[in-house]
Design a protein around this motif. Structure first.
Motif, mmCIF file in Angstrom:
data_model
loop_
_atom_site.group_PDB
_atom_site.id
_atom_site.type_symbol
_atom_site.label_atom_id
_atom_site.label_comp_id
_atom_site.label_asym_id
_atom_site.label_seq_id
_atom_site.Cartn_x
_atom_site.Cartn_y
_atom_site.Cartn_z
ATOM 1 N N UNK A 10 -18.211 -0.094 11.140
ATOM 2 C CA UNK A 10 -16.922 -1.198 11.307
ATOM 3 C C UNK A 10 -17.385 -1.864 12.602
ATOM 4 N N UNK A 11 -17.163 -3.289 12.666
ATOM 5 C CA UNK A 11 -17.447 -4.032 13.777
ATOM 6 C C UNK A 11 -16.482 -4.089 14.867
ATOM 7 N N UNK A 12 -16.385 -2.727 15.458
ATOM 8 C CA UNK A 12 -15.593 -2.302 16.551
ATOM 9 C C UNK A 12 -16.170 -2.521 18.018
ATOM 10 N N UNK A 57 -9.062 -7.356 13.322
ATOM 11 C CA UNK A 57 -10.559 -7.436 13.467
ATOM 12 C C UNK A 57 -11.145 -7.057 14.770
ATOM 13 N N UNK A 109 0.761 -1.220 0.008
ATOM 14 C CA UNK A 109 -0.204 -0.046 0.073
ATOM 15 C C UNK A 109 0.900 1.362 0.058
ATOM 16 N N UNK A 125 2.831 0.899 -3.696
ATOM 17 C CA UNK A 125 2.172 0.520 -5.027
ATOM 18 C C UNK A 125 2.984 -0.306 -6.060
ATOM 19 N N UNK A 170 -11.007 1.480 15.472
ATOM 20 C CA UNK A 170 -10.457 2.639 14.922
ATOM 21 C C UNK A 170 -9.333 3.190 15.803
ATOM 22 N N UNK A 171 -8.730 2.254 16.717
ATOM 23 C CA UNK A 171 -7.561 2.708 17.545
ATOM 24 C C UNK A 171 -6.527 2.924 16.519
ATOM 25 N N UNK A 172 -5.681 3.809 16.771
ATOM 26 C CA UNK A 172 -4.497 4.120 16.120
ATOM 27 C C UNK A 172 -3.351 3.600 16.812
ATOM 28 N N UNK A 213 -18.883 -11.508 16.300
ATOM 29 C CA UNK A 213 -19.125 -10.324 15.535
ATOM 30 C C UNK A 213 -20.656 -10.264 15.274
ATOM 31 N N UNK A 233 -10.752 -2.754 14.487
ATOM 32 C CA UNK A 233 -12.068 -1.950 13.916
ATOM 33 C C UNK A 233 -12.618 -1.122 14.904
ATOM 34 N N UNK A 250 -7.649 11.073 17.330
ATOM 35 C CA UNK A 250 -8.393 9.970 16.546
ATOM 36 C C UNK A 250 -9.605 9.619 17.385
ATOM 37 N N UNK A 290 -9.886 5.984 23.523
ATOM 38 C CA UNK A 290 -9.526 4.569 23.592
ATOM 39 C C UNK A 290 -9.521 4.142 25.037
ATOM 40 N N UNK A 317 -15.411 -13.928 8.635
ATOM 41 C CA UNK A 317 -14.832 -13.867 10.340
ATOM 42 C C UNK A 317 -14.992 -15.456 10.642
#
Ligand SMILES: [Zn+2]
Lengths: 388, 130
Positions: B112-114, A136, A57, A60, A142-144, B20, A140, B74, B77, B13
């Motif tokens: 999203x499946x969070x 997963x 990614x 490329x 969204x934690x960075x 999920x 998911x 962001x 958390x 999954x």
């Protein structure tokens, strides 16, 4: 124990954010030519290429090993690409060591390259980095990356009493080390107050506690000691090349602030090299974040269980007993992911040989340790090199 | 050059589908090991404690205690421990303006499946208080 694998030579293309229109192929060619010149070898002397690049990614370009072999004039060589997140470059070095040690190849070129800064927006790179954990579950939410490291750092601080001032000292020191390194991305003369006043990214981490996204390349050549070209100076030798994993999910670790997988890799490396942590005289340590350097030092056991006290007593400074990240580390030298670990090994080898291009260690030690990880110390690579 | 890559993934999954599915409904479904009894949340298909694959699903009540939290650009958390689980979980915080140390699972709102947690004040919460 590994015997008979030497560092034949190496070079890096500067780590920074390229604004000159040059491409990752250009940086790769420059690093490879520099490594060949440093080793006093020709392309025809190379049997095998190992490329480190974290993600298609970023480049490329799928199948980058074949592409870069072609770009660098390595006609007909064996070629492969090695990937292990942030540890990709170091793992590629390990793959090269294994090829030489096993006799599969006489001379292996290890090339790390990544356009982490210039190809994509920082937010897009951050989103991809967020998939470096369990994509997963952690991913998911969204934690960075910074937030996950921040949670681990908080657990570390709660257990050890480490403070943001300890972290800031590392952020300042690694940038100061980088000032002697012409290849460094962030050679900064900054104060502790500037670190603790920089914007919060994910508490307790502030902007200056974080390593940058960098462009760059690094290349080293590995050879059986008997296959080194005759030279006046000796070359560093590999004594151990070990990796170990930890659980991918931070929440499954008995102590989310302790880098147990790194400790496992280090202990195996010391045993493989026939040394103890006390024999290590300098180290290049994976400082993706300022606190992560301290967490790594704890796991590596370089201060006999007294990591925080040692940090406060300047044991890990240039004048200390175990100088750490004289290159500037990721915080100062920069972090083009695939190239990072290759450049760490390059720095350690050149230091042991007394010909480092940046801040040379005051008293060249016999043994140097190199530490790199992917994820949050999830996939850990450790090498021990010995002076000529 | 300028180049844009747009990718649409469809990712099964597998053995974790029930976890999920429950998450989608705002429910906490953990995996429990029939061999050693270890309860993992988020769920696992193989026990992280003893490596047994003899697992069953157990429903947690969805309440959790915050161990550590971080507030980031962001989002916010936390590393939390769900009641009844032996492992901790990283969660996104649904109402970060609240600084309570307890919360309950909530269905993800962003598609999203969070794993998301709504923080709740302890006096209003029938928490087991461990
Ligand atoms: Zn079990």
């Amino acid at each position: 124990m590994i015997s008979n694998v030497s560092f034949a030579g190496g070079a890096m293309a500067p780590f920074n954010r390229r604004k000159d229109g040059s491409s990752f192929r250009d940086w790769a060619r420059a690093a490879v030519q520099g490594a060949l010149d440093d080793a006093n070898l020709e392309v025809s002397d190379i049997d095998a290429l190992v490329v480190a690049s974290e993600s298609d990614f970023f480049t490329m370009q799928l199948n980058p090993a074949a592409l870069l072999a072609d770009e660098c004039g390595l006609v007909g060589v064996a070629a492969k690409r090695v990937e292990g997140g942030g540890a990709s470059g170091h793992l590629a070095v390990h793959a090269g060591v294994a090829e030489v040690a096993s006799g599969m190849a006489r001379r292996v070129l290890v090339l790390g390259v990544e356009p982490s800064a210039s190809h994509l927006k920082g937010t897009d790179v951050g989103a991809l980095y967020g998939l470096s954990f369990d994509a997963w579950t952690d991913g998911m939410t969204g934690i960075d990356s910074t937030s996950l490291y921040a949670l681990s750092a908080q657990a570390f601080m709660a257990r050890t009493g480490a403070t943001v001032a300890d972290f800031a000292r590392i952020a300042v020191r690694n940038r100061a080390h980088a000032c002697a390194n012409a290849n460094a991305h962030l050679p900064l003369d900054i104060s502790l107050d500037e670190v603790t006043a920089s914007p919060v990214v994910a508490s307790p981490y502030r902007r200056l506690d974080c390593s940058p996204l960098s462009d760059g390349a690094a290349a080293i050549i590995l050879a059986r000691t008997s296959d080194l070209p005759a030279r006046p100076q000796g070359r560093a030798r590999f004594r151990a090349a070990v990796s170990a994993v930890d659980t991918v999910r931070l929440g499954e670790r008995s102590d989310p602030g302790f880098f147990a997988g790194k400790q496992r890799a280090a202990q195996r490396a010391y045993a493989a090299a026939g040394v103890t942590a006390a024999d290590i005289g300098m180290a290049e340590v994976y400082d993706s974040y300022s606190g992560a350097q301290l967490q790594s030092l704890e796991a590596l056991g370089l201060a006999n269980g007294q990591t925080i006290a040692a940090e406060r007593e300047d044991v890990f400074s240039a004048q200390g007993a175990v100088p750490v990240n004289l290159s500037g580390g990721l915080l100062g030298q920069g972090a083009p992911v695939g190239a990072t670990g290759v450049a760490q090994v390059l720095s350690a080898a050149l230091q042991l040989e007394g010909r480092y291009f940046g801040q040379q260690v005051a008293n060249a030690p016999r043994f140097a340790l190199v530490d790199t990880h992917g994820g949050i110390a999830t996939l850990n690579a450790v090498s021990i090199l010995e002076a000529p | 050059m300028k180049h844009q890559l747009k990718l649409d993934y469809t990712i099964p999954f597998g053995g974790l589908q029930p976890y999920f599915d429950a998450l989608h409904d705002g429910k906490a479904l953990a995996s429990a090991c029939n061999s050693c009894g270890s309860v993992a949340f988020p769920a696992r298909t193989q026990c992280g404690n003893c490596r047994s694959s003899d697992m069953k699903w157990v429903r947690l009540n969805g309440t959790a205690r915050v161990l550590f939290r971080t507030d980031a650009s962001a989002g916010s958390f936390a590393l939390v421990k769900f009641d009844g689980a032996d492992t901790s979980s990283t969660v996104a915080l649904d109402n970060p303006e609240n600084d309570a140390m307890f919360g309950t699972i909530v269905a993800p709102k962003d598609g999203a499946p969070g794993l998301w947690l709504t923080l709740v004040d302890t006096e209003n919460e029938e928490h087991d208080g461990r």
